[in-house]
Design a protein around this motif. Structure first.
Motif, short mmCIF file in Angstrom:
data_model
loop_
_atom_site.label_atom_id
_atom_site.label_comp_id
_atom_site.label_asym_id
_atom_site.label_seq_id
_atom_site.Cartn_x
_atom_site.Cartn_y
_atom_site.Cartn_z
N LEU A 62 95.72 20.73 46.65
CA LEU A 62 94.38 20.74 47.23
C LEU A 62 93.34 20.48 46.15
CD1 LEU A 62 94.60 23.84 49.61
CD2 LEU A 62 95.33 21.49 50.02
N SER A 63 92.27 19.82 46.55
CA SER A 63 91.18 19.55 45.61
C SER A 63 90.40 20.84 45.34
CB SER A 63 90.24 18.49 46.19
OG SER A 63 89.54 19.02 47.31
N LYS A 64 89.57 20.79 44.31
CA LYS A 64 88.75 21.96 43.97
C LYS A 64 87.81 22.30 45.12
CE LYS A 64 85.55 23.67 40.43
NZ LYS A 64 84.81 23.34 39.17
N GLN A 65 87.22 21.28 45.73
CA GLN A 65 86.31 21.51 46.87
C GLN A 65 87.02 22.16 48.04
OE1 GLN A 65 84.53 17.59 47.56
NE2 GLN A 65 82.54 18.43 46.98
N THR A 66 88.24 21.69 48.31
CA THR A 66 89.01 22.25 49.42
C THR A 66 89.37 23.70 49.15
OG1 THR A 66 89.94 20.06 49.89
CG2 THR A 66 91.05 21.94 50.88
N ASN A 67 89.71 24.02 47.92
CA ASN A 67 90.05 25.41 47.58
C ASN A 67 88.84 26.33 47.71
OD1 ASN A 67 92.87 25.76 46.87
ND2 ASN A 67 92.51 24.30 45.22
N ILE A 68 87.66 25.81 47.39
CA ILE A 68 86.43 26.60 47.56
C ILE A 68 86.19 26.87 49.04
CG2 ILE A 68 83.91 26.54 47.34
CD1 ILE A 68 84.34 24.95 44.71
N ALA A 69 86.35 25.81 49.86
CA ALA A 69 86.18 25.97 51.32
C ALA A 69 87.24 26.92 51.88
CB ALA A 69 86.29 24.61 52.00
N LEU A 70 88.44 26.84 51.34
CA LEU A 70 89.55 27.70 51.79
C LEU A 70 89.21 29.17 51.55
CD1 LEU A 70 92.36 27.26 53.01
CD2 LEU A 70 93.28 27.24 50.69
N SER A 71 88.63 29.47 50.41
CA SER A 71 88.23 30.85 50.09
C SER A 71 87.22 31.36 51.10
CB SER A 71 87.63 30.91 48.68
OG SER A 71 88.59 30.54 47.72
N HIS A 72 86.31 30.47 51.52
CA HIS A 72 85.31 30.84 52.52
C HIS A 72 85.97 31.13 53.88
CE1 HIS A 72 81.65 30.75 54.94
NE2 HIS A 72 82.23 29.85 55.71
N PHE A 73 86.86 30.24 54.32
CA PHE A 73 87.52 30.41 55.62
C PHE A 73 88.45 31.62 55.65
CE2 PHE A 73 86.76 25.68 56.15
CZ PHE A 73 85.87 25.82 57.22
N ARG A 74 88.99 31.98 54.50
CA ARG A 74 89.94 33.11 54.44
C ARG A 74 89.27 34.45 54.68
NH1 ARG A 74 93.97 30.74 49.78
NH2 ARG A 74 95.72 30.31 51.18
N ARG A 75 87.96 34.47 54.73
CA ARG A 75 87.25 35.71 55.07
C ARG A 75 87.53 36.10 56.53
NH1 ARG A 75 81.38 33.89 52.57
NH2 ARG A 75 82.07 33.67 50.38
N ASN A 76 87.78 35.10 57.37
CA ASN A 76 87.98 35.36 58.80
C ASN A 76 89.35 34.94 59.32
OD1 ASN A 76 85.21 36.26 59.31
ND2 ASN A 76 84.64 34.13 58.92
N PHE A 77 90.12 34.21 58.49
CA PHE A 77 91.42 33.73 58.94
C PHE A 77 92.49 34.00 57.87
CE2 PHE A 77 88.28 31.15 61.11
CZ PHE A 77 88.77 31.06 62.41
N ASN A 78 93.69 34.25 58.35
CA ASN A 78 94.84 34.38 57.45
C ASN A 78 95.45 32.98 57.30
OD1 ASN A 78 97.08 35.31 55.98
ND2 ASN A 78 98.26 35.58 57.87
N ILE A 79 95.16 32.32 56.19
CA ILE A 79 95.57 30.93 55.99
C ILE A 79 96.64 30.85 54.90
CG2 ILE A 79 94.81 28.61 55.38
CD1 ILE A 79 91.98 29.44 56.31
#
Length: 207
Positions: free
Chosen positions: A107-124
């Motif tokens: 994953l790109s750096k941008q995607t990992n940053i977005a992933l951290s945000h989404f993981r607040r509400n989802f188990n990814i």
């Protein structure tokens, strides 16, 4: 066309079978017809539905029908921020808080940053393609692992009069930990066989 794509189809068949078997071992409700799908049946489904090989059903857990999981397989290119957002929105629409992404690339750096945000509400969870194609629980050197419930873990710690810190560890990134969707602090019971003493048990804490 089928002959030219045979190797790809075989790979996709193995990946899809291993994915559903992994969910089955986690306690999700996987129908027998899905687990027992033959390669020829899979091939016919791929002919009838072009994207069948990378479409995964939303599955409910046996112990909690509200506990749902959905998977997405990106067999081309990167999982970028837009792709991530679209698929998470689809999971949200289907009331699934558990999401598995399968990808071929990092994953790109941008995607990992977005992933951290989404993981607040989802188990990814993120799996590379090879991690699904190689089933770790079927390797002849890997003993049987059982992910224990918090209640059973407490009883074992009490029984042996030990703390988490006193037990052997297994990494959260270990293929077995990832396979079972383990979390930090969970406990595995490991069942081994010895010619000298027969069956014996050990326990490990995920860290």
């Amino acid at each position: 066309i089928i002959k030219r794509n045979m190797k790809s189809l075989e790979k996709y068949y193995l990946l899809k079978n291993n994915y559903y078997e992994m969910l089955y071992r986690r306690g999700y409700q996987i129908e027998k017809k899905i687990l027992n799908l033959s390669y020829n049946q899979f091939k016919r489904k791929c002919i009838a539905k072009k994207r069948y090989f990378k479409s995964f059903k939303i599955i409910s857990h046996l112990n909690d029908t509200n506990n749902k999981i959905i998977g997405f397989y990106n067999n081309k290119g990167l999982i970028d921020v837009n792709y991530l957002g679209l698929k998470i929105e689809k999971a949200k629409t289907n009331n699934s808080c558990n999401i598995i992404f399968i990808t071929k690339r990092y994953l790109s750096k941008q995607t990992n940053i977005a992933l951290s945000h989404f993981r607040r509400n989802f188990n990814i969870e993120i799996f590379f393609e090879y991690e699904i194609l190689i089933n770790p629980v079927k390797h002849f050197l890997v003993p049987k692992h059982v992910l224990l419930s918090p209640d059973i873990k407490r009883k074992i710690l009490h029984s042996y009069n030990v703390k988490d810190s006193q037990l052997p560890k297994i990494k959260l990134s270990d293929p077995i930990s990832k396979y079972y969707g383990a979390k930090k602090g969970n406990m595995f019971k490991i069942i081994r066989f010895s010619e000298n003493i027969g069956v014996y048990l050990t326990y490990r804490i995920i860290h």
